[in-house]
Design an enzyme around this catalytic site. Structure first.
Site, PDB file in Angstrom:
ATOM      1  N   ASP A  23       8.340   1.525  -9.322  1.00  0.00           N
ATOM      2  CA  ASP A  23       8.428   1.300  -7.626  1.00  0.00           C
ATOM      3  C   ASP A  23       8.969   2.518  -7.007  1.00  0.00           C
ATOM      4  OD1 ASP A  23       7.425   1.018  -5.241  1.00  0.00           O
ATOM      5  OD2 ASP A  23       9.147  -1.163  -5.096  1.00  0.00           O
ATOM      6  N   HIS A  40       2.666  10.526  -6.859  1.00  0.00           N
ATOM      7  CA  HIS A  40       2.082   9.313  -8.160  1.00  0.00           C
ATOM      8  C   HIS A  40       2.271  10.323  -9.552  1.00  0.00           C
ATOM      9  CE1 HIS A  40       1.786   5.649  -6.055  1.00  0.00           C
ATOM     10  NE2 HIS A  40       0.941   6.282  -5.214  1.00  0.00           N
ATOM     11  N   LEU A 134       5.971   1.614 -31.496  1.00  0.00           N
ATOM     12  CA  LEU A 134       6.109   1.436 -29.933  1.00  0.00           C
ATOM     13  C   LEU A 134       5.143   0.755 -29.327  1.00  0.00           C
ATOM     14  CD1 LEU A 134       7.883   1.245 -26.855  1.00  0.00           C
ATOM     15  CD2 LEU A 134       6.610   3.405 -26.780  1.00  0.00           C
TER      16      LEU A 134
HETATM   17  C1  IPE Z   1       4.749  -3.276  -7.550  1.00  0.00           C
HETATM   18  O1  IPE Z   1       5.195  -2.420  -6.430  1.00  0.00           O
HETATM   19  C2  IPE Z   1       3.236  -2.747  -8.000  1.00  0.00           C
HETATM   20  C3  IPE Z   1       3.536  -2.190  -8.959  1.00  0.00           C
HETATM   21  C4  IPE Z   1       4.950  -1.519  -9.007  1.00  0.00           C
HETATM   22  C5  IPE Z   1       2.386  -1.514  -9.349  1.00  0.00           C
HETATM   23  P1  IPE Z   1       4.455  -2.354  -4.529  1.00  0.00           P
HETATM   24  O2  IPE Z   1       5.121  -1.122  -3.995  1.00  0.00           O
HETATM   25  O3  IPE Z   1       3.158  -2.506  -4.420  1.00  0.00           O
HETATM   26  O4  IPE Z   1       5.081  -3.830  -3.801  1.00  0.00           O
HETATM   27  P2  IPE Z   1       5.556  -3.995  -2.624  1.00  0.00           P
HETATM   28  O5  IPE Z   1       4.329  -4.491  -1.913  1.00  0.00           O
HETATM   29  O6  IPE Z   1       6.652  -3.627  -2.535  1.00  0.00           O
HETATM   30  O7  IPE Z   1       6.047  -5.756  -2.928  1.00  0.00           O
HETATM   31  C1  IPE Z   2       5.160   2.039  -6.725  1.00  0.00           C
HETATM   32  O1  IPE Z   2       5.126   3.691  -5.972  1.00  0.00           O
HETATM   33  C2  IPE Z   2       3.335   2.954  -7.608  1.00  0.00           C
HETATM   34  C3  IPE Z   2       2.541   1.665  -7.407  1.00  0.00           C
HETATM   35  C4  IPE Z   2       1.976   0.519  -6.436  1.00  0.00           C
HETATM   36  C5  IPE Z   2       1.207   2.334  -7.790  1.00  0.00           C
HETATM   37  P1  IPE Z   2       5.150   3.158  -4.653  1.00  0.00           P
HETATM   38  O2  IPE Z   2       3.756   3.562  -4.131  1.00  0.00           O
HETATM   39  O3  IPE Z   2       5.140   1.465  -4.307  1.00  0.00           O
HETATM   40  O4  IPE Z   2       6.130   4.196  -3.587  1.00  0.00           O
HETATM   41  P2  IPE Z   2       6.840   3.641  -2.093  1.00  0.00           P
HETATM   42  O5  IPE Z   2       7.188   1.521  -2.566  1.00  0.00           O
HETATM   43  O6  IPE Z   2       5.361   3.511  -1.102  1.00  0.00           O
HETATM   44  O7  IPE Z   2       7.938   4.499  -1.850  1.00  0.00           O
HETATM   45 MG    MG Z   3       6.066   0.217  -3.440  1.00  0.00          MG
END
Ligand code: IPE
Ligand code: IPE
Ligand code: MG
Length: 246
Positions: A23, A40, A134
């Site tokens: 995240d 990303h 792995l």
């Molecule tokens: C969780 O992250 C999903 C992934 C890392 C793919 P999100 O950013 O989507 O989760 P929330 O919305 O903060 O709970």
């Molecule tokens: C995690 O990073 C990747 C996915 C959920 C696809 P985020 O896109 O949720 O990044 P933040 O939480 O908005 O910073």
């Molecule tokens: Mg996120």
């Protein structure tokens, strides 16, 4: 496999299966005034590094959360951009993963994904099926509740068809119907970016996992930090509901 670290006097426990909620990509980019997709892309680079480092850190199973069933709520641009990153990762990394002995699997509901992406996924799963250094599992369109619902529906269909009695349904039978049926339960779940929630990731499988939360945004996460987290894990006492004898 299983190389013991020597930073502590007592023998350390090994995390065989590490699951990561990657995240913070969006915030990493936004903090720099860049589009979220740049975060990303940077995140995908980190995945490559962590996958490369994992076996030397004693990890045999690495499961990463790439796209949740809830992530469809994001803009079309972001969703399509993420899907392109997944396709590109599979195409560009296939040779390296195969050469490094990485078996790749996917969990989540594939039916909603683009058929071209679905076939790339099936292709690399087949190509790496015999590899053992792995086990890399990527969760795409994954949601723990959705996964359990699909498993329960399949069991109910078997019961309705007379192949199964309701009394026969136990933990093992449900586990066997989950997307993770051939994975062990995770020992450790790591979430980056400072959020302390699980966001629907492996709720059944991680019932007894240890959790580690780090403020680091995923694009800044390094093998060195993973190593530190693993050392902390090694010093934790896992009881599984029992009592540790002195
Ligand atoms: C969780 O992250 C999903 C992934 C890392 C793919 P999100 O950013 O989507 O989760 P929330 O919305 O903060 O709970
Ligand atoms: C995690 O990073 C990747 C996915 C959920 C696809 P985020 O896109 O949720 O990044 P933040 O939480 O908005 O910073
Ligand atoms: Mg996120």
């Amino acid at each position: 496999m299983g190389s013991q670290k020597t930073s502590s006097a007592k023998p350390l426990r090994q995390a065989d299966h590490v699951a990561i909620i990657m995240d913070g990509n969006g915030r990493w980019a936004t903090n720099r005034g860049w589009p979220r997709l740049v975060g990303h892309r940077k995140g995908a680079e980190r995945v490559k590094e962590i996958v490369r480092a994992a076996p030397d850190l004693g990890i045999q199973w690495l499961t990463i959360y790439a796209f949740s069933t809830e992530n469809w709520k994001r803009s079309t641009e972001e969703v399509l951009g993420l899907m392109r990153i997944f396709s590109r990762y599979i195409k560009r990394e296939a040779d390296r993963l195969a050469a490094e002995g990485v078996r790749m699997r996917f969990i989540g509901d594939r039916s909603r994904l683009d058929p071209k992406l679905q076939s790339l996924m099936a292709g690399i799963e087949a190509r790496t099926a015999g590899l053992t250094r792995l086990n890399l599992t990527v969760a795409i369109n994954y949601g723990g509740r959705d996964e359990i619902l699909r498993a329960v529906r399949a069991l109910a269909q078997d019961a309705a068809a007379g192949k199964l009695t309701p009394e026969a349904i136990d933990e093992a039978l449900l586990t066997a119907r989950l997307d993770t049926h051939d994975l062990p339960d995770p020992d450790l779940v790591i979430r980056t970016s400072g959020e302390t929630r699980t966001s629907n990731f492996l709720p059944w499988q991680a019932a007894y996992a240890e959790y580690e939360f780090t403020q680091t945004l995923w694009p800044d996460f390094t093998p060195a930090e993973l190593d530190e987290i693993l050392s902390r894990f090694g010093n934790r006492e896992r009881r599984f509901g029992g009592v540790i004898s002195a």
